[in-house]
Design a protein around this motif. Structure first.
Motif, short mmCIF file in Angstrom:
data_model
loop_
_atom_site.label_atom_id
_atom_site.label_comp_id
_atom_site.label_asym_id
_atom_site.label_seq_id
_atom_site.Cartn_x
_atom_site.Cartn_y
_atom_site.Cartn_z
N GLN A 161 0.68 -1.31 -0.14
CA GLN A 161 0.03 -0.08 -0.14
C GLN A 161 1.01 1.21 0.00
N ASN A 163 0.51 5.54 -0.34
CA ASN A 163 -0.01 6.83 -0.26
C ASN A 163 0.84 8.03 -0.34
N MET A 601 -5.17 13.20 -0.81
CA MET A 601 -4.43 12.21 -0.70
C MET A 601 -4.69 11.03 -1.54
N ASN A 603 -4.04 6.98 -2.96
CA ASN A 603 -3.89 5.64 -2.39
C ASN A 603 -3.67 4.76 -3.48
#
Lengths: 608, 351
Positions: A161, A163, A601, A603
């Motif tokens: 992941q 971001n 943001m 992601n």
């Protein structure tokens, strides 16, 4: 992903069903090491936030719980020291439980919720109300459980992941899950950093000294020796560096380092009607504070904790469980202003649960500690859960809980007070669970009386010392709502929380500082095929900032939106975009420490 | 309306004609005391309260009322008057706000060159501000000199650890080294012509308050408290400023740690915990009993103290988080008035 999301809060109101699924006679594929959270939490509310909820929120535990629970957070500016108030209690009266082990600081008694990265855990459960009988000191307002599941389900999974967003905020987490029916290995590594130089809306200023960076490493390994024996090892390491922000009218040049390690080794033996767990844990915590980050001068404190625990569960009948826990804990601490000290605590707990029939269960438990450091009260709890009709259940419980003096309270050079008593809290709550199709509403009324509150106060010659002083009466109501509906290629889910909390000093009849009367959250998620749109809201009522209630910080209402798009099915790639503080609202949650305005943001989640 | 105002002003000037000229108010906050409320460290809630000498007018948040768009700052430590100006030293904000002392209108800010500023005095057309530097560093303490024309820090005078209160006499400055995070026991003498430390006078431990009277400097040294594990005696020290030598030193009894020296007329006042003491300037021993105790008002340790116009002013910080109190007593200790002020009343400055 949305299927997992659909589990969001599913356990909130359905803990009855959850408990009934438990059967030790079949080999379990997924093992929760905090077994009391599963076995002895039926008469209180537990809210489980699973990995899909964790993924959709920001990486700090503060942010996750602020938007998804009734807990109020006092955060010294974005990413800075953050402490909870759960059901009107103080920061030391919420315990954080990592895989069954209480990890609140031995130095100051609380957990800084910005020193835990949520991505390192499989699930995070909020258990409201007293839990000292099981979890020890600080489990007064409630407990936050950080759980890693050891899975013996054949798998090989990788997840990455990433971001990136406003104020040069960057986060990455890589998780590996490998398991056979014999061995299970999980490892997670996280990195988060931010320049955090947001503007103070309405002031011609920026958050100038707010940079932070942290790394964490989490792993859990399980080995099934044979049908009756399992060995598990859990490890968590957090290494953080933060510059502490100044305020609107004062600059700061400080820096603060956290270095915490937690290790737990556990042997589980299943033998007939008995399940025994033998645990050994070793925890370390260390901080360094640089008033001027350009210089070498710092103040420091550190503490080490060794825990040995024997936990024996006896399934007397299929309906009756008896659990005894013997615990030995040794803490040692030292620091620039702390003399080196050690303390030992032994405790014994006995827990009993009777599932009378499908509708009725009750639990009773007690705990007594033995230590030379303070006079330890006898702790107990009693509760019941009754499904009156298929759409309506009630829960009730009462308990005595405590919070012991910390190393700072006892041994701070010149100020420490060796004659402190633990804070104690007598509590009662009554909950009602309404279920209709896929909607559940849980309302809980609670009352608690806290005596011997520990406060640092100046004496006549101006020396600040901790003393047992105030009595506090707390009462209020909590409501949790969940609803979901699934269509052929779409689904909708709504979650909400609300808390009304009165927390008054008995001597003055004034509300405690930094405890809002009202707090509410809501989240609406709408999925159409591969796209999910989520709208999140937070209302935080006004808080008093002075004990005479002469000054207060005004209420705020903040919204976040996010859009996620999933590519692929089995091992999907997920693209996400979030707008936080959508309406660019100026707000402060600690006096003179503004929070960020609108920010963005992005992601990316790879599964492979 | 205009006519009414005109009449008001006319009647004012009539008063002047009747001989009250020397007491003509120079602004709304003249003829009274400014009370500096420190606020809480890190909370930007310093404030100024005003109480007139006749006690007819009392106002909290006076600075904000006059300057509604300004934040006074974080941890107000001291106020110094120079001509028409008031210099408000804000410790945690590392700045000095300069105001008109009578109207409280904002004039200027000094926000560079200061590092943990504490107290201020004036000599020879310059300002002198004690600075701790970094709390954890014992070698970076200094006295900053202020240029009073362009309101900047014009220089620094290095001094030893923990410079706190500072007073001026005859072009010299006397700095009490209370000790910062440690414990000092000296007075530095600074010449305002050379801007250097010209002498160091050893006194008792922890000199916490000092005042000049008739060519002598009186200093109360609190002594180290019991919790330091190295308790020392408090002292009342008298220094002849002509010779810069100690002429008398009276010990307090074991366990008595006094502070808040204030000389009014020919009487020394000081406090110890919650009690107020009084002695003659010429007495050679300390009073055995207190003048009065503030315990009846619930004061738990006198936080700030002054004696002016035959009244005793006591500031009570309460729990340091709530609004504080100011109590006004006669010089014999009878309570006359009380006021709820801002958070942590730290000092009284008489206009």
């Amino acid at each position: 992903m949305f299927k997992k999301l659909a589990l969001f809060f599913a356990l909130t109101a359905c803990s009855l069903i959850w408990a009934q699924q438990d059967s030790i006679f079949q080999l379990r594929e997924v093992v929760l090491t905090d077994s009391q959270l599963k076995n002895f939490s039926d008469t209180q509310n537990t809210t489980k936030l699973n990995d899909s909820v964790i993924q959709k929120n920001q990486a700090s535990l503060t942010s996750l719980l602020r938007y998804n629970s009734v807990i109020y957070f006092k955060e010294n500016g974005n990413g800075m020291v953050s402490s909870p108030s759960f059901r009107g209690t103080t920061a030391q009266q919420t315990a954080v439980i990592w895989n069954g082990i209480n990890i609140n600081s031995q130095l100051n008694g609380q957990t800084d919720f910005n020193t835990l990265t949520t991505r390192d855990f499989n699930s995070i459960t909020v258990r409201a109300g007293g839990g000292s009988v099981i979890y020890g000191s600080g489990a007064v307002g409630g407990t936050i459980h950080l759980n890693n599941d050891v899975s013996f389900r054949e798998q090989f999974k990788n997840k990455l992941q990433l971001n990136y967003g406003s104020f040069s905020t960057f986060g990455a987490n890589y998780t590996l899950d490998v398991a056979t029916d014999k061995i299970s290995v999980n490892a997670s590594i996280s990195h988060n950093q931010s320049e955090n130089d947001y503007e103070y809306i309405g002031f011609d200023k920026k958050n100038e000294n707010g940079q932070y960076e942290n790394k964490s490493f989490s792993s859990h390994i399980g080995y099934r020796i044979n049908r009756n024996n399992e060995i598990k090892f859990f490890s968590y390491l957090f290494d953080g560096s933060r510059n502490f922000s100044g305020t609107i009218a004062s600059p700061s040049k400080s820096n603060y380092l956290d270095f915490n390690t937690r290790n737990l080794l556990e042997w589980t033996n299943y033998s007939g009607l008995f399940t025994s767990k033998t645990k050994v844990a070793y925890l370390t915590e260390e901080y360094k504070y640089f008033e001027n980050k350009a210089l070498e001068n710092f103040t420091t404190g550190s503490a080490n904790t060794f825990i040995a625990k024997y936990d024996l569960l006896y399934n007397w009948t299929s309906k009756i469980k008896v659990n005894s826990i013997i615990d030995y804990t040794q803490n040692s601490g030292s620091g620039s202003s702390l003399s080196t000290n050690k303390r030992e605590i032994g405790s014994f707990s006995l827990l009993f649960k009777h599932q009378v029939n499908d509708k009725l269960s009750y639990e009773a438990s007690l705990r007594k500690e033995i230590t030379s450091n303070y006079k330890s009260p006898f702790l107990y709890s009693l509760g019941g859960n009754l499904q009156l009709v298929n759409w309506y259940a009630i829960k009730f419980s009462g308990s005595k809980n405590f919070r012991i003096p910390t190393f700072n309270d006892l041994y701070w050079q010149g100020s420490g007070n060796l004659n402190l008593k633990p804070e104690s809290a007598l509590q009662a709550e009554f909950g009602q669970v309404f279920t209709y199709k896929k909607a559940t509403l849980t309302t809980t009324a609670f009352y608690s009386k806290i005596t011997d509150m520990l406060r640092w106060l100046p004496n006549a010659s101006g020396l600040w010392q901790p003393i047992n002083t105030d009595e506090v009466s707390i009462y209020g109501i909590e409501a949790l709502f969940h609803w979901e509906r699934h269509f052929r290629n779409a689904s909708i889910q709504i979650d909400g929380t609300y808390a009304y909390t009165v927390s008054e000093n008995d001597a003055t009849n004034k509300q405690l500082i930094y405890v809002p009367f009202h707090k509410a959250t809501s989240s609406v998620a709408f999925r159409y095929e591969k796209t999910t749109f989520t709208f999140q809201n937070l209302f935080n009522g006004a808080v008093f900032t002075s004990s005479d209630n002469a000054y207060k910080l005004k209420e705020y209402f903040v919204s976040n939106v996010s859009l996620d798009y999933k590519i692929g099915n089995k091992k999907p790639l997920i693209l996400g975009f979030q707008i936080l503080n959508l309406e660019n609202k100026p707000y402060q949650n600690v006096l003179s420490r503004p929070m960020p305005g609108r920010n963005y943001m992005m992601n990316l989640t790879f599964n492979f | 309306m205009f006519a009414a105002v005109a009449v008001f002003f006319t009647s004012c000037s009539d008063d002047d004609d009747q001989g009250i000229v020397d007491n003509l108010p120079l602004g709304a906050y003249d003829n009274g005391v400014l009370i500096l409320n420190q606020g809480n460290f890190g909370q930007d809630n310093s404030s100024i309260s005003y109480l007139s000498n006749d006690f007819a007018t009392f106002q909290n948040n006076a600075f904000l009322a006059v300057n509604p768009t300004k934040v006074l700052g974080n941890t107000g430590q001291d106020v110094g008057f120079y001509n028409d100006l008031a210099f408000v030293v804000l410790n945690a904000s590392n700045k000095i706000e300069i105001l008109n002392r009578y109207s409280l209108e904002y004039v200027a800010t000094i926000d560079s060159g200061l590092d943990n500023p504490r107290f201020i005095a004036f000599a020879n057309g310059k300002g002198y501000v004690t600075n701790w530097g970094d709390g954890g560093v014992t070698t970076d303490d200094y006295v900053a000199t202020l240029n009073l024309t362009n309101y900047t820090v014009s220089g620094t005078i290095p001094v030893i650890e923990g410079p706190e209160r500072i007073v001026e006499n005859n072009g010299k400055l006397y700095v009490a080294h209370q000790g910062g995070y440690g414990y000092g026991n000296t007075i530095s003498v600074i010449s305002s012509t050379s801007n250097t430390v010209s002498n160091t006078i050893t006194v008792g431990d922890v000199p916490n308050s000092l005042q000049v009277k008739d060519g002598s400097l009186y200093v109360i040294c609190g002594g180290k408290a019991a919790w330091t594990m190295d308790e020392t005696l408090g002292k009342l020290v008298k220094i002849n400023l002509a010779t810069e030598s100690v002429t008398s030193s009276i010990d307090f009894a074991v366990g008595n740690h006094a502070s808040n020296l204030y000389i009014s007329d020919n009487t020394i006042f000081y406090t110890q915990d919650s009690d107020v003491f009084k002695m003659s300037l010429t007495a050679s021993s300390l009073p055995i009993t207190s003048l009065f105790s503030t315990v009846g008002q619930g004061v738990y340790g006198v936080y700030s103290f002054a004696v002016e116009n035959n009244k005793i002013y006591v500031g009570d910080a309460a729990d340091y988080n709530s609004n504080g109190k100011v109590y006004i007593y006669t010089t014999t200790g009878t309570l006359e008035n009380e006021y709820t002020v801002g958070v942590t009343p730290a000092g009284f400055y008489f206009n």
